[in-house]
Write a protein that holds these residues in place. Structure first.
Motif, PDB file in Angstrom:
ATOM      1  N   ARG A  44       1.056  -1.906 -11.432  1.00  0.00           N
ATOM      2  CA  ARG A  44       0.513  -1.175 -10.400  1.00  0.00           C
ATOM      3  C   ARG A  44       1.534   0.031  -9.717  1.00  0.00           C
ATOM      4  O   ARG A  44       0.988   1.294  -9.568  1.00  0.00           O
ATOM      5  N   CYS A  45       2.672  -0.201  -9.657  1.00  0.00           N
ATOM      6  CA  CYS A  45       3.385   0.658  -9.187  1.00  0.00           C
ATOM      7  C   CYS A  45       3.670   1.820 -10.033  1.00  0.00           C
ATOM      8  O   CYS A  45       4.227   2.849  -9.745  1.00  0.00           O
ATOM      9  N   SER A  85      -8.600  -1.601  -9.829  1.00  0.00           N
ATOM     10  CA  SER A  85      -7.928  -3.006 -10.345  1.00  0.00           C
ATOM     11  C   SER A  85      -8.871  -3.944  -9.800  1.00  0.00           C
ATOM     12  O   SER A  85      -9.627  -3.867  -8.932  1.00  0.00           O
ATOM     13  N   ARG A 130     -10.894  -4.711  -1.199  1.00  0.00           N
ATOM     14  CA  ARG A 130      -9.475  -4.821  -1.483  1.00  0.00           C
ATOM     15  C   ARG A 130      -9.064  -5.475  -0.146  1.00  0.00           C
ATOM     16  O   ARG A 130      -8.089  -6.228  -0.104  1.00  0.00           O
ATOM     17  N   ALA A 180       2.363  -6.305 -10.338  1.00  0.00           N
ATOM     18  CA  ALA A 180       2.453  -5.513  -9.338  1.00  0.00           C
ATOM     19  C   ALA A 180       3.352  -4.278  -9.774  1.00  0.00           C
ATOM     20  O   ALA A 180       3.086  -3.356  -9.305  1.00  0.00           O
ATOM     21  N   ASP A 181       4.381  -4.679 -10.732  1.00  0.00           N
ATOM     22  CA  ASP A 181       5.014  -3.709 -11.219  1.00  0.00           C
ATOM     23  C   ASP A 181       4.231  -2.684 -12.239  1.00  0.00           C
ATOM     24  O   ASP A 181       4.232  -1.361 -11.958  1.00  0.00           O
ATOM     25  N   LYS A 235      -0.574  -7.486  -0.831  1.00  0.00           N
ATOM     26  CA  LYS A 235      -0.201  -6.120  -1.029  1.00  0.00           C
ATOM     27  C   LYS A 235      -1.223  -5.308  -1.407  1.00  0.00           C
ATOM     28  O   LYS A 235      -1.266  -4.171  -1.711  1.00  0.00           O
ATOM     29  N   ARG A 236      -2.559  -5.670  -1.381  1.00  0.00           N
ATOM     30  CA  ARG A 236      -3.772  -4.865  -1.703  1.00  0.00           C
ATOM     31  C   ARG A 236      -3.645  -4.253  -2.887  1.00  0.00           C
ATOM     32  O   ARG A 236      -4.147  -3.267  -3.334  1.00  0.00           O
ATOM     33  N   LEU A 237      -3.314  -5.263  -3.923  1.00  0.00           N
ATOM     34  CA  LEU A 237      -3.225  -4.829  -5.207  1.00  0.00           C
ATOM     35  C   LEU A 237      -4.348  -4.502  -5.957  1.00  0.00           C
ATOM     36  O   LEU A 237      -4.607  -3.662  -6.723  1.00  0.00           O
ATOM     37  N   PHE A 238      -5.471  -5.432  -5.644  1.00  0.00           N
ATOM     38  CA  PHE A 238      -6.666  -5.233  -6.418  1.00  0.00           C
ATOM     39  C   PHE A 238      -7.608  -4.543  -5.335  1.00  0.00           C
ATOM     40  O   PHE A 238      -7.599  -4.813  -4.268  1.00  0.00           O
ATOM     41  N   ASP A 239      -8.394  -3.694  -6.150  1.00  0.00           N
ATOM     42  CA  ASP A 239      -9.455  -2.744  -5.519  1.00  0.00           C
ATOM     43  C   ASP A 239     -10.718  -3.518  -5.235  1.00  0.00           C
ATOM     44  O   ASP A 239     -11.455  -3.488  -4.233  1.00  0.00           O
ATOM     45  N   LEU A 278      -0.550 -10.944  -4.005  1.00  0.00           N
ATOM     46  CA  LEU A 278      -0.878  -9.792  -4.671  1.00  0.00           C
ATOM     47  C   LEU A 278      -2.067  -9.200  -3.507  1.00  0.00           C
ATOM     48  O   LEU A 278      -2.316  -8.168  -3.336  1.00  0.00           O
TER      49      LEU A 278
END
Length: 300
Positions: A238-239, A141, A291, A235-236, A268-272, A265
């Motif tokens: 990604r889940c 991501s 990230r 976020a959803d 939450k470490r959503l992006f790499d 975001l």
């Protein structure tokens, strides 16, 4: 649409003096044409603003809008109510003027100025990022950070093209809420987004739910993150195991982190990966972060 085709499309809509100025420009040089009633039209490039001799009156301005829209402005009233039209070739015509309320909806009653944004396709600008995002365990991501005009949309568009046509052929979906990424005209993308599925004109939260139900994407690519609702939808996704690639305004990772929705975001470490773009445009990456926000060396 290349520069010669763009000139062929634009030239008949403008007077001879403007056509002559168009022909002096190099491919990829022109970014915008700004036209205001009774004031000089302006060409904006990556390095300068050039005022022209042409000062259109209100009638000339209305005639220009009609010509650029293919004489279909009335038929595209619902689109124009958003404040802009997507034109042939993916160019975007934005309006300003007198707005009236009718039936609870805002309608543009009189156009006094327009901004014609020239679509640009810089194929290859995502070359640097593809090796950093593709992995044996999936696609990473990405959040693209840049000021207006830096090429965020251009970069995401090329990312969609490359990801969907790579040897891996990732199942890619594009959320084109404002008609800028794929620039669909009558449902057909005017810009090259490869084999990506395109969902146009739908807000990100609803669009993400739609795509997860209908298209089983491995990657969702979308443009500007606006608020907490957009962030929650990403976020959803990604889940649900889907990679997300998006953009936001800013000149650095610090700028992005100052926005509450983006900060959540990041926490939450959503992006790499985070990619920061040059203000000069063209989707040029000038800084990379992992990230955790730690800087990464730019590939040579």
């Amino acid at each position: 649409m290349d520069w010669h085709a763009t000139c062929d499309f634009l030239a008949p809509c403008f007077p001879e003096s403007v056509r002559a100025e168009l022909m002096l420009l190099e491919p990829g040089e022109l970014r915008e044409i700004r036209i205001r009633a009774d004031r000089p039209a302006v060409f904006i490039t990556g390095t300068r603003r050039a005022a022209l001799q042409w000062k259109p009156g209100m009638q000339q301005l209305e005639a220009l809008v009609e010509a650029l829209s293919g004489h279909s402005l009335y038929c595209r009233e619902a689109e124009a109510a958003r404040g802009y039209l997507t034109l042939c070739g993916g160019h975007r015509l934005g309006f300003c003027g007198r707005v009236v309320q009718h039936g609870g909806k805002a309608q543009l009653a009189q156009i006094s100025s327009v901004c014609l944004r020239i679509a640009a396709q810089w194929q290859g600008c995502a070359d640097m990022l593809m090796p950093l995002l593709q992995g044996a365990d999936g696609f990473g991501s990405l959040l693209v950070i840049g000021p207006p005009g830096s090429g965020k949309t251009t970069l995401l568009r090329d990312l969609a093209r490359q990801a969907s046509t790579a040897r891996q052929a990732w199942q890619t979906a594009v959320i084109d809420e404002r008609g800028e990424l794929a620039a669909c005209l009558n449902g057909v993308p005017q810009m090259d987004v490869g084999s990506a599925d395109v969902l146009e004109g739908l807000a990100k939260p609803e669009a993400i739910r739609w795509l997860l139900r209908s298209a089983a994407p491995e990657i969702i690519i979308t443009d500007e993150l606006a608020d907490a609702e957009d962030a929650a939808a990403l976020a959803d996704a990604r889940c649900c195991g889907c990679a997300v690639c998006a953009s936001c305004h800013g000149t650095s990772l610090t700028d992005a982190a100052a926005r509450p929705a983006i900060a959540g975001l990041m926490a939450k470490r959503l992006f790499d990966r985070y990619a920061v773009l040059s203000p000069a445009g063209g989707g040029t990456v000038i800084a990379l972060h992992d990230r955790t926000g730690a800087p990464l060396p730019l590939p040579s």
